[in-house]
Structure formats: C-alpha cells, structure tokens
Scaffold this motif. Structure first.
Motif, PDB file in Angstrom:
ATOM      1  N   GLU A 171       0.817  -1.222   0.000  1.00 26.93           N
ATOM      2  CA  GLU A 171       0.000   0.000   0.000  1.00 26.93           C
ATOM      3  C   GLU A 171       0.851   1.272   0.000  1.00 26.93           C
ATOM      4  O   GLU A 171       0.362   2.341  -0.327  1.00 26.93           O
ATOM      5  N   ASN A 172       2.146   1.167   0.337  1.00 26.80           N
ATOM      6  CA  ASN A 172       3.040   2.329   0.319  1.00 26.80           C
ATOM      7  C   ASN A 172       3.657   2.587  -1.048  1.00 26.80           C
ATOM      8  O   ASN A 172       4.355   3.574  -1.241  1.00 26.80           O
ATOM      9  N   VAL A 173       3.440   1.680  -2.000  1.00 27.44           N
ATOM     10  CA  VAL A 173       4.023   1.830  -3.333  1.00 27.44           C
ATOM     11  C   VAL A 173       3.286   2.918  -4.096  1.00 27.44           C
ATOM     12  O   VAL A 173       2.068   2.915  -4.194  1.00 27.44           O
ATOM     13  N   VAL A 174       4.061   3.867  -4.632  1.00 27.14           N
ATOM     14  CA  VAL A 174       3.515   4.967  -5.431  1.00 27.14           C
ATOM     15  C   VAL A 174       3.327   4.514  -6.868  1.00 27.14           C
ATOM     16  O   VAL A 174       2.295   4.771  -7.481  1.00 27.14           O
ATOM     17  N   GLY A 175       4.342   3.850  -7.420  1.00 25.18           N
ATOM     18  CA  GLY A 175       4.262   3.403  -8.805  1.00 25.18           C
ATOM     19  C   GLY A 175       5.572   2.812  -9.280  1.00 25.18           C
ATOM     20  O   GLY A 175       6.532   2.676  -8.521  1.00 25.18           O
ATOM     21  N   ARG A 176       5.588   2.476 -10.570  1.00 26.02           N
ATOM     22  CA  ARG A 176       6.760   1.846 -11.196  1.00 26.02           C
ATOM     23  C   ARG A 176       7.462   2.845 -12.102  1.00 26.02           C
ATOM     24  O   ARG A 176       6.822   3.548 -12.883  1.00 26.02           O
ATOM     25  N   SER A 177       8.779   2.874 -12.017  1.00 21.32           N
ATOM     26  CA  SER A 177       9.569   3.737 -12.882  1.00 21.32           C
ATOM     27  C   SER A 177       9.477   3.221 -14.311  1.00 21.32           C
ATOM     28  O   SER A 177       9.724   2.038 -14.572  1.00 21.32           O
ATOM     29  N   GLU A 178       9.100   4.105 -15.221  1.00 21.72           N
ATOM     30  CA  GLU A 178       8.919   3.706 -16.614  1.00 21.72           C
ATOM     31  C   GLU A 178       9.938   4.321 -17.558  1.00 21.72           C
ATOM     32  O   GLU A 178      10.343   3.706 -18.528  1.00 21.72           O
ATOM     33  N   LEU A 179      10.328   5.578 -17.281  1.00 24.99           N
ATOM     34  CA  LEU A 179      11.079   6.338 -18.269  1.00 24.99           C
ATOM     35  C   LEU A 179      11.961   7.367 -17.587  1.00 24.99           C
ATOM     36  O   LEU A 179      11.495   8.091 -16.708  1.00 24.99           O
ATOM     37  N   VAL A 180      13.238   7.408 -17.973  1.00 28.97           N
ATOM     38  CA  VAL A 180      14.121   8.486 -17.539  1.00 28.97           C
ATOM     39  C   VAL A 180      13.945   9.604 -18.551  1.00 28.97           C
ATOM     40  O   VAL A 180      14.082   9.381 -19.759  1.00 28.97           O
ATOM     41  N   ILE A 181      13.598  10.813 -18.064  1.00 33.43           N
ATOM     42  CA  ILE A 181      13.347  11.931 -18.988  1.00 33.43           C
ATOM     43  C   ILE A 181      14.387  13.041 -18.895  1.00 33.43           C
ATOM     44  O   ILE A 181      14.376  13.967 -19.702  1.00 33.43           O
ATOM     45  N   TRP A 182      15.295  12.957 -17.895  1.00 34.26           N
ATOM     46  CA  TRP A 182      16.315  13.983 -17.751  1.00 34.26           C
ATOM     47  C   TRP A 182      17.525  13.382 -17.082  1.00 34.26           C
ATOM     48  O   TRP A 182      17.354  12.595 -16.159  1.00 34.26           O
ATOM     49  N   PRO A 183      18.712  13.692 -17.520  1.00 34.42           N
ATOM     50  CA  PRO A 183      19.090  14.635 -18.572  1.00 34.42           C
ATOM     51  C   PRO A 183      18.737  14.094 -19.956  1.00 34.42           C
ATOM     52  O   PRO A 183      18.592  12.884 -20.147  1.00 34.42           O
ATOM     53  N   LEU A 184      18.621  15.018 -20.883  1.00 33.33           N
ATOM     54  CA  LEU A 184      18.146  14.661 -22.230  1.00 33.33           C
ATOM     55  C   LEU A 184      19.024  13.619 -22.916  1.00 33.33           C
ATOM     56  O   LEU A 184      18.509  12.778 -23.651  1.00 33.33           O
ATOM     57  N   ASN A 185      20.317  13.632 -22.662  1.00 35.92           N
ATOM     58  CA  ASN A 185      21.209  12.658 -23.319  1.00 35.92           C
ATOM     59  C   ASN A 185      21.106  11.256 -22.712  1.00 35.92           C
ATOM     60  O   ASN A 185      21.750  10.327 -23.179  1.00 35.92           O
ATOM     61  N   LYS A 186      20.268  11.107 -21.660  1.00 28.12           N
ATOM     62  CA  LYS A 186      20.102   9.794 -21.032  1.00 28.12           C
ATOM     63  C   LYS A 186      18.639   9.336 -21.037  1.00 28.12           C
ATOM     64  O   LYS A 186      18.263   8.479 -20.219  1.00 28.12           O
ATOM     65  N   ILE A 187      17.818   9.865 -21.921  1.00 31.81           N
ATOM     66  CA  ILE A 187      16.420   9.434 -22.002  1.00 31.81           C
ATOM     67  C   ILE A 187      16.389   7.955 -22.359  1.00 31.81           C
ATOM     68  O   ILE A 187      17.050   7.508 -23.299  1.00 31.81           O
TER      69      ILE A 187
END
Length: 189
Positions: A170-186
């Motif tokens: 119940e403490n879980v916010v969500g799952r990491s899906e995508l790195v959006i910053w820095p732009l060269n590491k999307i």
C-alpha cells in the motif's frame, strides 16, 4: 449611429465569449493535469546513489501510478514508495509476499533458487577484483503477506529492506517507466 452601437455590442459579446472559452480551456487543462498526476503518472527525482548503475543521482523519471491498480509489483520492477511521511525511496523489487529471500556468497536466492542479476554484473566484477563481496549475507527471510522486499542496485550504499524491513504494498507509489532527464540519457527502465 445605430450601426456603431450594434457593432460595439457584438464586439463586446465576442470578447466576453472568447474570454470565457479561454477560462474553460484552462480549467479543463488544470483538471486533466491533476487527474493524470494523481492517478496515472508522476515525475520523480532520483536523490542519491542507491540505484547506481541503473539510475543516477539527479535523473528525473516518469512513474506509472496506474500499473499497480491493474497488477501487483513483481520482482525486477523499479518502484517508488513512501519510506516515511516526508520521503519517497526508489528501489528494485526483489521478492513478493510469501517468497523467501536470502543472500549467500554474493548470490541472491529466492525460495532457494539462485537469481541472475545482470544489472549488478559490473559491480560484482569490481567487488571480486578488489577482494570484497558486493552484498553481505542475510536471510533467509520470508516476506509477509501484503509486503515486498526491495533493495537498491548499489548494494553497499542503499537503505532498503535489509535495514527498514519489507515494504507494505500500500506504500508503493508506482513503477519507474522512463528516464526523462538529462536529455542525453532518455531511456525506458
């Protein structure tokens, strides 16, 4: 003269209608943004090195909140959870309820079976070369119902279930899906 008054009245009505349309559009945009942020996706800033080399300090992520309305967290998922009222952590799910987790000789075991952790290959090789183990032995520990066992990928520098104990789902916010910053590491996670 009648034409000028009629023309001004029409302009005033158009101006009021246009203003009203802008107010409605902005209101709808704000409501949609709140719904998306509350129930679907949220930004998250990686604070610290506990998930290196997978995630680096200062990277910004998009976290899917919707996914765990559909399914439970599963081993391998990188999740954000409320560690305290003031602080969220990001860690990798290692084991789920009912599973037994153990670490022996730098090898992770779930229910007595060895688990491959390719995301740690670089760190394990470095640890062996320098004469130490990446992850100290622990367990076996059975994960209670309604909870998950999480660990950071930077095993020597992570406050995770080895310290704070299993995390209530119940403490879980969500799952990491995508790195959006820095732009060269999307990239997708």
């Amino acid at each position: 003269m009648v034409d000028e008054t009629s023309s001004e009245t029409t302009k005033n009505k158009k101006g009021k209608n246009e203003t009203w349309e802008w107010i409605k559009a902005l209101g709808i945009a704000v409501v949609l943004a709140l719904i998306i942020r509350t129930f679907l996706f949220a930004p998250f800033l990686v604070d610290g090195s506990s998930m290196m080399p997978t995630l680096e300090n200062g990277e910004r992520l998009i976290v899917s909140k919707l996914i765990y309305y559909i399914q439970e967290p599963k081993p391998g998922d990188i999740i954000v959870f409320h560690a305290t009222k003031e602080k969220d952590y990001i860690k990798r799910v290692i084991a789920t309820e009912g599973q037994t987790v153990e670490m022996r000789d730098d090898q992770l075991y779930i229910d007595g079976k060895p688990v491959d952790e390719p995301y740690l290959k670089q760190y394990k090789e470095q640890a062996r070369a320098e004469g130490y183990v990446l992850t100290e032995d622990f367990g076996p520990e059975k994960v209670p119902a309604g909870e998950i066992f999480v660990m950071g990928d930077n095993r020597r520098n992570s406050t995770d279930s080895r310290v704070i104990g299993p995390v209530p789902v119940e403490n879980v916010v969500g799952r990491s899906e995508l790195v959006i910053w820095p732009l060269n590491k999307i990239r997708l996670n």
